[in-house]
Design a protein around this motif. Structure first.
Motif, mmCIF file in Angstrom:
data_model
loop_
_atom_site.group_PDB
_atom_site.id
_atom_site.type_symbol
_atom_site.label_atom_id
_atom_site.label_comp_id
_atom_site.label_asym_id
_atom_site.label_seq_id
_atom_site.Cartn_x
_atom_site.Cartn_y
_atom_site.Cartn_z
ATOM 1 N N LEU A 41 0.828 -1.197 0.000
ATOM 2 C CA LEU A 41 0.000 0.000 0.000
ATOM 3 C C LEU A 41 0.867 1.253 0.000
ATOM 4 N N GLN A 42 2.027 1.187 0.657
ATOM 5 C CA GLN A 42 2.974 2.306 0.585
ATOM 6 C C GLN A 42 3.389 2.542 -0.864
ATOM 7 N N GLN A 43 3.654 1.458 -1.588
ATOM 8 C CA GLN A 43 4.043 1.588 -2.992
ATOM 9 C C GLN A 43 2.907 2.150 -3.827
ATOM 10 N N ALA A 44 1.683 1.666 -3.568
ATOM 11 C CA ALA A 44 0.517 2.159 -4.305
ATOM 12 C C ALA A 44 0.300 3.644 -4.041
ATOM 13 N N TYR A 45 0.509 4.068 -2.791
ATOM 14 C CA TYR A 45 0.358 5.482 -2.439
ATOM 15 C C TYR A 45 1.416 6.313 -3.152
ATOM 16 N N TYR A 46 2.642 5.809 -3.171
ATOM 17 C CA TYR A 46 3.728 6.514 -3.852
ATOM 18 C C TYR A 46 3.433 6.642 -5.353
ATOM 19 N N ASP A 47 2.977 5.565 -5.967
ATOM 20 C CA ASP A 47 2.635 5.608 -7.397
ATOM 21 C C ASP A 47 1.563 6.659 -7.669
ATOM 22 N N ALA A 48 0.579 6.742 -6.761
ATOM 23 C CA ALA A 48 -0.483 7.734 -6.924
ATOM 24 C C ALA A 48 0.068 9.151 -6.782
ATOM 25 N N GLU A 49 1.026 9.343 -5.852
ATOM 26 C CA GLU A 49 1.654 10.656 -5.681
ATOM 27 C C GLU A 49 2.428 11.059 -6.929
ATOM 28 N N VAL A 50 3.166 10.100 -7.513
ATOM 29 C CA VAL A 50 3.934 10.385 -8.728
ATOM 30 C C VAL A 50 2.993 10.778 -9.857
ATOM 31 N N GLU A 51 1.904 10.032 -9.998
ATOM 32 C CA GLU A 51 0.931 10.337 -11.053
ATOM 33 C C GLU A 51 0.299 11.708 -10.832
ATOM 34 N N ALA A 52 0.002 12.018 -9.562
ATOM 35 C CA ALA A 52 -0.592 13.321 -9.245
ATOM 36 C C ALA A 52 0.382 14.451 -9.562
ATOM 37 N N ARG A 53 1.660 14.247 -9.242
ATOM 38 C CA ARG A 53 2.660 15.279 -9.521
ATOM 39 C C ARG A 53 2.793 15.518 -11.022
ATOM 40 N N GLU A 54 2.764 14.439 -11.796
ATOM 41 C CA GLU A 54 2.840 14.583 -13.246
ATOM 42 C C GLU A 54 1.651 15.369 -13.778
ATOM 43 N N SER A 55 0.470 15.090 -13.236
ATOM 44 C CA SER A 55 -0.731 15.816 -13.660
ATOM 45 C C SER A 55 -0.632 17.290 -13.280
ATOM 46 N N LEU A 56 -0.157 17.559 -12.071
ATOM 47 C CA LEU A 56 -0.010 18.945 -11.628
ATOM 48 C C LEU A 56 1.038 19.682 -12.453
ATOM 49 N N ASN A 57 2.101 18.997 -12.804
ATOM 50 C CA ASN A 57 3.132 19.634 -13.633
ATOM 51 C C ASN A 57 2.594 20.006 -15.009
ATOM 52 N N ARG A 58 1.707 19.165 -15.542
ATOM 53 C CA ARG A 58 1.096 19.517 -16.833
ATOM 54 C C ARG A 58 0.255 20.781 -16.701
ATOM 55 N N ILE A 59 -0.418 20.942 -15.559
ATOM 56 C CA ILE A 59 -1.203 22.157 -15.331
ATOM 57 C C ILE A 59 -0.284 23.362 -15.186
ATOM 58 N N LEU A 60 0.848 23.173 -14.503
ATOM 59 C CA LEU A 60 1.811 24.270 -14.378
ATOM 60 C C LEU A 60 2.337 24.694 -15.743
ATOM 61 N N SER A 95 12.019 30.749 -21.039
ATOM 62 C CA SER A 95 11.652 31.356 -19.755
ATOM 63 C C SER A 95 12.430 30.804 -18.571
ATOM 64 N N GLY A 96 13.123 29.671 -18.781
ATOM 65 C CA GLY A 96 13.813 29.044 -17.655
ATOM 66 C C GLY A 96 12.844 28.434 -16.664
ATOM 67 N N PHE A 97 11.724 27.952 -17.167
ATOM 68 C CA PHE A 97 10.689 27.347 -16.318
ATOM 69 C C PHE A 97 11.257 26.198 -15.489
ATOM 70 N N GLU A 98 10.862 26.138 -14.232
ATOM 71 C CA GLU A 98 11.279 25.047 -13.352
ATOM 72 C C GLU A 98 10.157 24.753 -12.366
ATOM 73 N N SER A 99 9.688 23.524 -12.343
ATOM 74 C CA SER A 99 8.632 23.143 -11.409
ATOM 75 C C SER A 99 9.189 23.097 -9.984
ATOM 76 N N LYS A 100 8.426 23.652 -9.049
ATOM 77 C CA LYS A 100 8.833 23.668 -7.645
ATOM 78 C C LYS A 100 8.014 22.691 -6.800
ATOM 79 N N LEU A 101 7.227 21.859 -7.452
ATOM 80 C CA LEU A 101 6.446 20.881 -6.701
ATOM 81 C C LEU A 101 7.382 19.870 -6.029
ATOM 82 N N PRO A 102 7.092 19.477 -4.806
ATOM 83 C CA PRO A 102 7.967 18.524 -4.105
ATOM 84 C C PRO A 102 7.950 17.155 -4.771
ATOM 85 N N GLN A 103 9.110 16.521 -4.755
ATOM 86 C CA GLN A 103 9.209 15.171 -5.294
ATOM 87 C C GLN A 103 8.671 14.180 -4.267
ATOM 88 N N PRO A 104 7.772 13.273 -4.660
ATOM 89 C CA PRO A 104 7.318 12.243 -3.721
ATOM 90 C C PRO A 104 8.493 11.388 -3.259
#
Length: 246
Positions: free
Chosen positions: A47-66, A150-159
């Motif tokens: 379940l820890q792994q499943a949670y981590y996978d979900a966090e990675v997927e969420a970060r990727e989605s958020l980065n696309r929005i950024l 622009s030198g864009f850089e995502s500042k979202l935390p890495q899971p």
């Protein structure tokens, strides 16, 4: 992308910030159960792994929005500098040549056997597929261009990936005793995928030699609960290991 760029940018950024905060909170208390608080480390490893996978997927989605927010700012700046409307600038960036009849036919010929239908019946779907590809290519090119300029850089935390401690002392191993990298292989002697993976593992052991230590753990999955040749082989291998002959 064009649809979301029409939304209010402040609302968009507020949504991103809220989601990022929620994602970062996953490193603290996640839930309470029967009056006790639980963190990620208190959950079962799978379940820890499943949670981590979900966090990675969420970060990727958020980065696309950024990235979409970044492009929206870029288009707005270009409009202000050129004196054109935002709509005009947006359309100029997202303009692409519609697919030609030759391109549509070429795509059909490429997948003709899988399609299994005459060209006339699937022409419109194939044309739509090519349009989607061209549209995505334009978007990706623009995103890459704006990032570079622009030198864009995502500042979202890495899971943080979960880790699991395991007592490996009972299991057979090979390689360097003080290796800096430890690989633990869970395998079934009758598993075809394990057989395929062996070539890659052998290559790693050969390439890195004294840097890798490989443990082998029996993980019988091919017999579905009915003892058979995998179980017999594992028992034999275990007995050999007891005699230092694994």
């Amino acid at each position: 992308l064009k649809a979301i760029l029409n939304k209010s940018l402040p609302v968009l950024l507020l949504s991103i910030a809220t989601s990022a905060t929620a994602m970062a909170a996953g490193k603290d208390v996640l839930f309470s159960y029967e009056g006790k608080d639980y963190q990620l480390k208190d959950m079962q490893p799978f379940l820890q792994q499943a949670y981590y996978d979900a966090e990675v997927e969420a970060r990727e989605s958020l980065n696309r929005i950024l990235e979409q927010a970044m492009v929206a700012m870029y288009i707005e700046n270009q409009a202000n500098e050129s004196g054109r409307s935002i709509q005009e600038v947006r359309e100029s960036f997202f303009n692409y040549e519609p697919p030609t009849q030759e391109e549509v036919k070429a795509l059909y010929e490429q997948f003709k056997d899988q399609i299994g239908m005459p060209f006339g019946q699937v022409e419109s779907q194939l044309r739509q597929e090519l349009e989607n590809r061209k549209r995505q290519e334009v978007i990706q090119t623009l995103v890459a261009r704006v990032k570079k300029e622009s030198g864009f850089e995502s500042k979202l935390p890495q899971p943080e990936a979960p880790s699991l401690s395991m007592d490996l002392s009972p299991y057979p191993w090979k390689g360097a005793r003080d290796a800096s990298i430890t690989i633990v292989e869970f395998a079934d002697y009758n598993c075809g995928y394990c057989r395929t993976a062996k070539a890659d593992i052998d290559q790693l052991m050969k390439q890195y030699k004294d840097k890798i230590k490989l443990y082998y753990v029996d993980y019988l999955v091919t017999e579905r609960g009915v003892p058979g040749s995998s179980t017999a082989t594992a028992r034999g291998a275990y007995c050999a290991g007891q005699q230092d002959k694994f």
